[in-house]
Design a protein around this motif. Structure first.
Motif, PDB file in Angstrom:
ATOM      1  N   TYR A  40      22.095  62.612  46.490  1.00 11.75           N
ATOM      2  CA  TYR A  40      22.607  61.256  46.761  1.00 11.75           C
ATOM      3  C   TYR A  40      23.791  61.127  45.999  1.00 11.75           C
ATOM      4  N   ASP A  51      26.384  63.521  47.475  1.00 10.23           N
ATOM      5  CA  ASP A  51      26.878  63.081  48.567  1.00 10.23           C
ATOM      6  C   ASP A  51      28.095  62.120  48.138  1.00 10.23           C
ATOM      7  N   VAL A  90      32.216  62.416  49.377  1.00 11.85           N
ATOM      8  CA  VAL A  90      32.885  61.283  49.864  1.00 11.85           C
ATOM      9  C   VAL A  90      34.167  60.996  49.026  1.00 11.85           C
ATOM     10  N   ILE A 150      35.249  51.416  50.074  1.00 13.13           N
ATOM     11  CA  ILE A 150      34.626  52.265  50.866  1.00 13.13           C
ATOM     12  C   ILE A 150      33.394  52.854  50.518  1.00 13.13           C
ATOM     13  N   MET A 151      33.582  53.254  49.055  1.00 17.86           N
ATOM     14  CA  MET A 151      32.210  53.919  48.518  1.00 17.86           C
ATOM     15  C   MET A 151      31.347  52.582  48.273  1.00 17.86           C
ATOM     16  N   ASP A 179      30.799  50.019  50.299  1.00 18.59           N
ATOM     17  CA  ASP A 179      30.053  49.761  51.615  1.00 18.59           C
ATOM     18  C   ASP A 179      29.156  51.080  52.042  1.00 18.59           C
ATOM     19  N   ILE A 180      29.516  52.180  51.500  1.00 18.15           N
ATOM     20  CA  ILE A 180      28.427  53.421  51.813  1.00 18.15           C
ATOM     21  C   ILE A 180      27.459  53.297  50.850  1.00 18.15           C
ATOM     22  N   TYR A 181      27.548  53.249  49.641  1.00 21.79           N
ATOM     23  CA  TYR A 181      26.268  53.336  48.660  1.00 21.79           C
ATOM     24  C   TYR A 181      26.137  51.888  47.982  1.00 21.79           C
TER      25      TYR A 181
END
Length: 107
Positions: A27, A30, A34, A51-52, A54-56
């Motif tokens: 994780y 990853d 990104v 953005i990060m 929203d993803i994590y």
């Protein structure tokens, strides 16, 4: 779906005092991939942070601190995204998932 184990260590305590399993290491790798890709593509840090986020989606404060530190490292790196992700993964495994041992090691 497999769960990622985040275990908070009580002693010694630091901002990154966290131990993760192998999936947790993946994780973080990853996240490095990104973050480094965003950096390489000149995405400004405030947008990259959004953005990060929203993803994590991470409720654990220590894990959030680790992701933030990884993003800091990504924005200060000249490695290819896949190289940085590989370095994070290797360092995490070598430290048996103990983030105190691999964050800030210049991976």
């Amino acid at each position: 779906m497999r769960s990622i184990l985040f275990v908070v260590l009580l002693f010694p305590f630091s901002a990154y005092s966290l131990v993760v399993n192998q999936e947790g290491c993946a994780y973080f790798a990853d996240a490095a991939l990104v973050a480094r890709t965003l950096s390489k593509n000149n995405v400004k840090r405030p947008l990259a942070n959004k953005i990060m986020a929203d993803i994590y989606i991470i409720p654990n404060l220590q894990a959030q601190a680790v992701i933030s530190k990884i993003a800091d490292m990504a924005y200060g790196s000249d490695k290819a995204p896949h190289e940085m992700a590989g370095a994070i993964l290797k360092a995490c495994y070598a430290a048996s998932g103990d983030t105190d041992k691999f964050i800030g090691t210049g991976v």
